[in-house]
Design a protein around this motif. Structure first.
Motif, mmCIF file in Angstrom:
data_model
loop_
_atom_site.group_PDB
_atom_site.id
_atom_site.type_symbol
_atom_site.label_atom_id
_atom_site.label_comp_id
_atom_site.label_asym_id
_atom_site.label_seq_id
_atom_site.Cartn_x
_atom_site.Cartn_y
_atom_site.Cartn_z
ATOM 1 N N ILE A 40 0.321 -2.358 -6.546
ATOM 2 C CA ILE A 40 0.198 -3.975 -7.542
ATOM 3 C C ILE A 40 -0.809 -3.178 -8.589
ATOM 4 N N LEU A 41 0.162 -2.769 -9.532
ATOM 5 C CA LEU A 41 -0.566 -2.326 -10.731
ATOM 6 C C LEU A 41 -2.060 -2.432 -10.885
ATOM 7 N N GLU A 42 -2.026 -4.580 -11.731
ATOM 8 C CA GLU A 42 -3.428 -4.360 -11.566
ATOM 9 C C GLU A 42 -4.217 -4.349 -10.295
ATOM 10 N N HIS A 43 -4.247 -4.556 -9.032
ATOM 11 C CA HIS A 43 -4.730 -4.350 -7.848
ATOM 12 C C HIS A 43 -5.000 -2.831 -8.251
ATOM 13 N N ALA A 44 -4.516 -2.164 -8.503
ATOM 14 C CA ALA A 44 -4.615 -0.934 -8.500
ATOM 15 C C ALA A 44 -5.858 -0.758 -9.718
ATOM 16 N N GLU A 45 -5.603 -1.103 -10.514
ATOM 17 C CA GLU A 45 -6.651 -0.777 -11.822
ATOM 18 C C GLU A 45 -7.655 -1.135 -11.819
ATOM 19 N N ALA A 46 -8.002 -2.452 -10.243
ATOM 20 C CA ALA A 46 -8.962 -3.182 -10.773
ATOM 21 C C ALA A 46 -9.659 -2.571 -9.466
ATOM 22 N N GLY A 47 -9.455 -1.290 -9.158
ATOM 23 C CA GLY A 47 -10.229 -1.114 -7.732
ATOM 24 C C GLY A 47 -9.753 -0.401 -6.667
ATOM 25 N N MET A 48 -7.999 -0.862 -6.240
ATOM 26 C CA MET A 48 -7.752 -0.931 -4.746
ATOM 27 C C MET A 48 -6.852 0.182 -4.693
ATOM 28 N N MET A 49 -7.946 1.627 -4.959
ATOM 29 C CA MET A 49 -6.988 3.117 -4.856
ATOM 30 C C MET A 49 -8.464 3.188 -4.181
ATOM 31 N N THR A 50 -7.865 4.768 -3.759
ATOM 32 C CA THR A 50 -9.068 5.691 -2.791
ATOM 33 C C THR A 50 -8.330 7.325 -2.638
ATOM 34 N N LEU A 51 -8.885 8.106 -1.802
ATOM 35 C CA LEU A 51 -8.427 9.142 -2.225
ATOM 36 C C LEU A 51 -8.663 9.417 -0.530
ATOM 37 N N ILE A 52 -7.595 10.192 0.213
ATOM 38 C CA ILE A 52 -7.586 10.313 1.748
ATOM 39 C C ILE A 52 -7.901 12.090 1.346
ATOM 40 N N ALA A 53 -8.886 12.983 2.103
ATOM 41 C CA ALA A 53 -8.437 13.873 1.991
ATOM 42 C C ALA A 53 -7.216 15.187 2.995
ATOM 43 N N VAL A 54 -7.170 15.709 2.897
ATOM 44 C CA VAL A 54 -5.862 16.433 4.080
ATOM 45 C C VAL A 54 -6.314 17.505 4.094
ATOM 46 N N LEU A 82 1.097 -1.310 0.293
ATOM 47 C CA LEU A 82 0.219 -0.233 0.145
ATOM 48 C C LEU A 82 0.884 1.604 -0.101
ATOM 49 N N HIS A 83 0.500 2.464 -1.035
ATOM 50 C CA HIS A 83 1.301 3.552 -1.027
ATOM 51 C C HIS A 83 0.162 4.801 -0.645
ATOM 52 N N LEU A 84 0.819 5.731 -0.054
ATOM 53 C CA LEU A 84 -0.162 6.622 0.115
ATOM 54 C C LEU A 84 0.730 7.552 -0.219
ATOM 55 N N HIS A 85 -0.309 8.591 -1.133
ATOM 56 C CA HIS A 85 1.119 9.574 -1.701
ATOM 57 C C HIS A 85 1.094 11.225 -0.689
ATOM 58 N N SER A 116 -6.320 16.671 -2.168
ATOM 59 C CA SER A 116 -6.501 15.083 -1.860
ATOM 60 C C SER A 116 -5.486 14.531 -2.410
ATOM 61 N N TRP A 117 -5.325 13.319 -1.903
ATOM 62 C CA TRP A 117 -3.838 12.415 -2.185
ATOM 63 C C TRP A 117 -4.713 10.957 -1.829
ATOM 64 N N MET A 118 -3.847 10.159 -2.971
ATOM 65 C CA MET A 118 -4.548 8.730 -3.443
ATOM 66 C C MET A 118 -3.599 8.368 -2.003
ATOM 67 N N LEU A 119 -4.608 6.649 -1.743
ATOM 68 C CA LEU A 119 -3.917 5.777 -1.059
ATOM 69 C C LEU A 119 -4.218 4.349 -1.965
ATOM 70 N N HIS A 120 -3.288 3.336 -2.302
ATOM 71 C CA HIS A 120 -3.822 2.732 -3.514
ATOM 72 C C HIS A 120 -2.584 1.221 -2.909
ATOM 73 N N CYS A 121 -2.947 0.451 -4.028
ATOM 74 C CA CYS A 121 -1.878 -0.773 -3.631
ATOM 75 C C CYS A 121 -1.076 -0.587 -4.882
#
Ligand code: C2O
Ligand code: CU
Length: 467
Positions: A450-464, A398-401, A443-448
């Motif tokens: 593994i780019l296929e997992h991200a592309e298939a939905g494992m991403m979201t946004l965290i607002a600061v 998991l990566h947080l921008h 608005s910063w992304m939190l996502h996997c």
């Protein structure tokens, strides 16, 4: 030099705890003070680069012609090197057959420069130009890659390094970069043209059949006895995790995901997941008897040779200086006692455009829609504990921008890592606790990663938001 650079104090009072916060959170926040600067300090120097993304042919892997998508015709792309305090200005032109953006992975920068399509900018259309300009707040090893259809665009070869040197870089004999990637090549030796397959989605993303360092399977680092090298490693693979083994060398881990550690540690066992970087301080005190293979031991049953190191030539006297570590990294030993702000559940289900969706809290991110609600809204300058609960058996780095965090625990057992991260590998069915103090609104992304997992939905946004 490092301590002074990193110990720029947070502005006094900028992180004043709130009354209703538990005392542990207030103490954690005080401990954070001085970890890294709140503001960039531009010194007036602007460093300009032109980057063009376009399809091209390069001699990669073993010298055969490979059709790739590349930044400035090279894979890995250009190495942008600037010094802390300098402003980076990149005039980016898209000559791909698809829209794209550039994301500056790990860099604390203004949200508008983060390269997230529809969230921080309009995607850059074929033929268009976009100027990225920012002053990094931190020195370290960072990288850049597209944030549009990244499972395809990164896999085809779009990634490069952004190295922000200290204002007075430590006097290493040499500064060397190893970009680890793996490629899935078909029978004709070209990049396998189907992306986001059911197989990749049901597993840990797209793992290739050719593992390269700097685009080659035969990379050799030739050093002279006595040299002291700063070796920067990036894992730019879509899915593969590597665990490089440097045993037999006098190697110290001095930075993770860009930032220096509190103290140098043994690099053994570090899982370099997609997106992660590590910097090593290696002194070659004596001649190696034979070329030393650096082996990836992530899979104990199937070790892979990444590259070789040999010593040759006239000996030199190793430069003497203390390893640049000693960053202010809070221990946050009471962090686990602060109530968790949110627990994200990681899982998969049937459905979506690829047949399998990867979800955070049962939601799959629809990559190309124009508007997204943040999953969380945090306030900058406050301490948070977050938890990731992996309800699946697969890996999720998991990566947080836009911010760094510290790993607190795995499966509830405290882990004392003397460093910050921007990407943490969550293993199958594991739960991971992290702690962070957001410093930048946006608005910063939190996502996997593994780019296929991200592309298939494992991403979201965290607002600061600002307090
Ligand atoms: Cu390196 Cu959002 O990614
Ligand atoms: Cu994942």
């Amino acid at each position: 030099m490092a301590p002074a650079l990193l110990a720029v104090a947070l502005a006094a009072g900028a992180c004043r705890p709130r009354d209703k916060e538990p005392p542990q959170a207030a103490r954690a926040l005080r401990e954070f003070t001085g970890a890294y600067p709140l503001e960039a300090r531009p010194n007036g120097t602007v460093r300009s680069f032109d980057i063009v993304a376009e399809p091209t042919e390069v001699e990669l892997v073993d010298g055969q012609k490979l059709r790739v998508w590349a930044y400035n015709g090279q894979v890995p792309g250009p190495q942008l090197r600037i010094r802390l305090g300098e402003t980076l200005r990149v005039r980016f032109t898209n000559r791909l057959p698809q829209e794209t953006t550039i994301h500056w992975h790990g860099v604390r920068l203004p949200n508008a420069m983060d390269g997230v399509p529809h969230t921080t900018q309009r995607p850059v259309q074929p033929g268009e130009t976009f100027v990225y300009e920012f002053t990094p707040k931190d020195a370290g090893t960072f990288w850049f890659h597209p944030h549009v259809r990244s499972s395809e665009q990164v896999e085809r070869g779009l990634y490069g390094l952004l190295i922000v040197e200290d204002t007075a870089p430590p006097p290493y004999s040499r500064d060397v970069v190893w970009v680890v990637d793996d490629w899935l090549l078909d029978e004709t030796g070209q990049v396998f043209p189907r992306f986001n397959t059911r197989h990749d989605l049901a597993h840990d993303g797209r793992w290739g059949n050719v593992l390269t360092v700097n685009g080659r399977t035969d990379t050799v680092l030739r050093v002279r006895p006595g040299e002291r090298i700063r070796l920067r490693l990036l894992n730019s693979a879509n899915g593969r995790v590597v665990m490089p083994d440097f045993s037999g060398l006098d190697a110290k881990l001095i930075a993770v995901d860009g930032l220096y550690l509190r103290e140098p540690i043994d690099p053994a066992g570090f899982e370099l997941a997609p997106g992660n970087r590590i910097d090593l301080d290696i002194t070659f005190n004596q001649n190696l008897a034979a070329p030393l293979p650096i082996v990836d031991r992530f899979s104990a049953r199937r070790p892979n040779v990444l590259a070789h190191i040999t010593t040759e030539g006239e000996p030199v006297t190793p430069p003497a200086f203390a390893s640049p570590a000693r960053a202010h990294v809070p221990a946050w030993s009471e962090g686990l006692h602060v109530p968790e702000h949110h627990a994200f559940r990681l899982n998969a289900r049937r459905g979506g455009p690829f047949g399998i969706e990867w979800t955070l809290d049962d939601k799959a991110f629809a990559g190309h829609s124009a508007h997204h609600e943040p999953a969380l809204t945090l306030t900058s300058g406050r301490f948070y504990r977050l938890r990731f609960v992996n309800e699946s058996a697969r890996l999720h780095p998991l990566h947080l921008h836009g911010m760094f965090f510290r790993l607190l625990a795995r499966d509830g057992t405290p882990v004392e890592e003397p460093f910050f991260r921007d990407t943490v590998l969550v293993h199958g069915n594991e739960s991971v606790d992290i702690a962070l103090v957001p410093t930048d609104a946006g608005s910063w992304m939190l996502h996997c990663h593994i780019l296929e997992h991200a592309e298939a939905g494992m991403m979201t946004l965290i607002a600061v938001r600002a307090p």
